[in-house]
Design a protein around this motif. Structure first.
Motif, PDB file in Angstrom:
ATOM      1  N   ARG A  16      15.216  -9.275  -4.312  1.00 15.39           N
ATOM      2  CA  ARG A  16      16.631  -9.378  -4.074  1.00 15.39           C
ATOM      3  C   ARG A  16      17.313  -8.105  -4.592  1.00 15.39           C
ATOM      4  O   ARG A  16      18.317  -7.612  -4.215  1.00 15.39           O
ATOM      5  CB  ARG A  16      17.384 -10.588  -4.477  1.00 15.39           C
ATOM      6  CG  ARG A  16      16.958 -11.878  -3.961  1.00 15.39           C
ATOM      7  CD  ARG A  16      17.688 -12.963  -4.097  1.00 15.39           C
ATOM      8  NE  ARG A  16      17.215 -14.226  -3.819  1.00 15.39           N
ATOM      9  CZ  ARG A  16      17.773 -14.743  -2.616  1.00 15.39           C
ATOM     10  NH1 ARG A  16      18.694 -14.216  -1.840  1.00 15.39           N
ATOM     11  NH2 ARG A  16      17.129 -15.847  -2.242  1.00 15.39           N
ATOM     12  N   THR A  29      20.579  -8.956  -2.832  1.00 12.30           N
ATOM     13  CA  THR A  29      20.937  -9.031  -1.581  1.00 12.30           C
ATOM     14  C   THR A  29      20.845 -10.527  -1.234  1.00 12.30           C
ATOM     15  O   THR A  29      20.466 -11.354  -2.245  1.00 12.30           O
ATOM     16  CB  THR A  29      19.794  -8.550  -0.891  1.00 12.30           C
ATOM     17  OG1 THR A  29      18.550  -8.884  -1.081  1.00 12.30           O
ATOM     18  CG2 THR A  29      19.887  -6.733  -0.943  1.00 12.30           C
ATOM     19  N   ALA A  30      21.480 -10.952  -0.102  1.00 12.63           N
ATOM     20  CA  ALA A  30      21.620 -12.392   0.277  1.00 12.63           C
ATOM     21  C   ALA A  30      20.131 -13.124   0.293  1.00 12.63           C
ATOM     22  O   ALA A  30      19.833 -14.188   0.025  1.00 12.63           O
ATOM     23  CB  ALA A  30      22.196 -12.426   1.487  1.00 12.63           C
ATOM     24  N   HIS A  31      19.329 -12.256   0.749  1.00  8.09           N
ATOM     25  CA  HIS A  31      17.561 -12.778   1.079  1.00  8.09           C
ATOM     26  C   HIS A  31      16.736 -11.750   0.347  1.00  8.09           C
ATOM     27  O   HIS A  31      17.075 -10.660   0.254  1.00  8.09           O
ATOM     28  CB  HIS A  31      17.202 -12.845   2.425  1.00  8.09           C
ATOM     29  CG  HIS A  31      18.331 -13.736   3.266  1.00  8.09           C
ATOM     30  ND1 HIS A  31      18.270 -15.140   3.326  1.00  8.09           N
ATOM     31  CD2 HIS A  31      19.514 -13.318   4.097  1.00  8.09           C
ATOM     32  CE1 HIS A  31      19.423 -15.522   3.963  1.00  8.09           C
ATOM     33  NE2 HIS A  31      19.876 -14.423   4.552  1.00  8.09           N
TER      34      HIS A  31
END
Length: 408
Positions: A16, A29-31
């Motif tokens: 991430r 990051t979100a994913h």
């Protein structure tokens, strides 16, 4: 010449933070972001940043193959870019896997086409007719399993773990300390019924725990790997397979070249990966994805290898360091601008008249080519068509560029 916008691939084993920070984006990051692709692979082509907006590199190659690739490259590989450049960031281990040879890939692709297995099907082994040699070069400390370890050293490791259930395999390897013995042990493990694995894998994990508690250090990395893989994939034959493979720690700038049949698994780290433009992977464990054991056994090379680390060799007045690999599809080098070269325009060595992908991993430089000028900073990349070369570089700070071209 144009800047490239790479395609981010999200997989559960990714990071991430690593790729986001490498490219100067907010993190976490979100994913999980696992790979950043710079190339012309149909699955996720990079985008050229032009004055008229973004354009797929695939479209640029289709509209002007000889101008983009050069006549010689088109004659060798057709109107497609034969290599793919990636930044890979692994926070968790990847699957245990190997890649086929060119002949095996062509035969397997044709065979699965005749069986009418859709190319996108999860049980498809061969998604194209090409082989997939690859080179991974560490950007930070990078952990991996790659290639079968010489048998005498593997016997020492198994004995150090002091697991009674491993004794039959120690005896087998002692009597056949070569590729045949490794094939016999690996085949036994990967084809074992799950009830047998549910006994042997925990026993090996207990042996690794006891080894770590003993304070011994000779096989500490191997024992830690067993524990890490066993935690994520309990009862998986891949945990046992790790005992047979070279456990490697790459320092920044060191690499591993993976030819056909090399069983490997990346464990942790960030690196630049350059490969033939293929998506053929045969998995052997440490994954919920499709595992075709007979096909994997058909392509594996069990020849032991003591030293699989690749180091760059300085060429051309110390500006360029080349990673020696036999792959015809790609050649990888590093251009370093430092010392009294900073602040001056420097001619990059001309390897041939094919295309180039330049990836900046440190610093900042202006790149001059026939088709224009771009500025590369850490995490950015440029496409230099065959018509655009050669190039000149002008950096105001220490700068490192990975240069990927077609093999000579």
């Amino acid at each position: 010449m144009h800047l490239l916008r790479g395609a981010v691939r999200t997989y559960a084993w990714g990071s991430r933070t690593a790729i986001a920070e490498f490219t100067g984006r907010p993190s976490p990051t979100a994913h999980p972001e696992a790979e950043l692709w710079f190339g012309a692979h149909p699955g996720d082509p990079a985008m050229l940043k032009t004055d008229d907006g973004e354009r797929s590199l695939i479209d640029a190659l289709r509209d002007d193959p000889e101008g983009q690739l050069g006549a010689a490259v088109c004659a060798r590989f057709g109107e497609t870019l034969p290599f793919l450049v990636k930044v890979l960031a692994a926070d968790e281990p990847l699957s245990l896997q190997a890649h086929p040879s060119a002949e095996q890939a062509a035969e397997g692709f044709e065979r699965e086409n005749k069986l009418q297995i859709p190319v996108s099907a999860p049980n498809r082994n061969y998604r194209d007719p090409s082989h997939k040699p690859e080179l991974i070069v560490a950007l930070d400390q990078f952990e991996a399993l790659a290639g079968f370890r010489p048998v005498p050293r593997t016997i020492e490791l198994m004995r150090a773990l002091a697991v009674t259930d491993l004794d039959p395999f120690v005896h087998l390897l002692s009597g056949q300390p070569d590729a045949g013995g490794l094939r016999a042990v690996f085949t036994t493990w990967i084809t074992a019924p799950q009830p047998d694995l549910d006994v042997l894998v925990p026993a090996v994990i207990d042996g690794a725990i006891n080894y770590m508690r003993s304070g011994k250090s000779e096989f500490a990395n191997e024992a830690k790997t067993v524990l890490e893989l066993g935690e994520r994939y309990p009862g998986d034959a891949g945990v046992l397979a790790s005992l047979l493979l070279n456990r490697i720690t790459l320092e920044p700038g060191e690499g591993i070249y993976l030819p056909a049949g090399n069983l490997h698994a990346y464990i942790n780290g960030v690196g630049v990966e350059v490969m033939a433009n293929s998506d053929n992977v045969l998995r052997g464990g440490l994954t919920p994805k499709h595992v075709d054991v007979p096909e994997l056994l058909r392509v594996l090379d069990f020849t032991p290898a003591a030293d699989v680390v690749v180091r760059s060799e300085v060429v051309e007045d110390g500006i360029e360091s080349l990673y020696p690999t036999p792959a015809p599809e790609f050649a990888v080098s590093v251009l370093r601008i430092d010392g009294d070269r900073i602040g001056h325009e420097i001619d990059a060595p001309t390897r041939h008249d094919g295309p180039q992908i330049l990836l900046c991993t440190e610093g900042s430089t202006v790149v001059h080519a026939k088709g224009g000028t771009v500025t590369l900073q850490k995490g950015s990349a440029a496409w230099v068509s065959a018509d655009d070369g050669p190039i000149r570089l002008a950096a105001t700070e220490p700068t490192t560029l990975f240069r990927s071209t077609v093999g000579i």
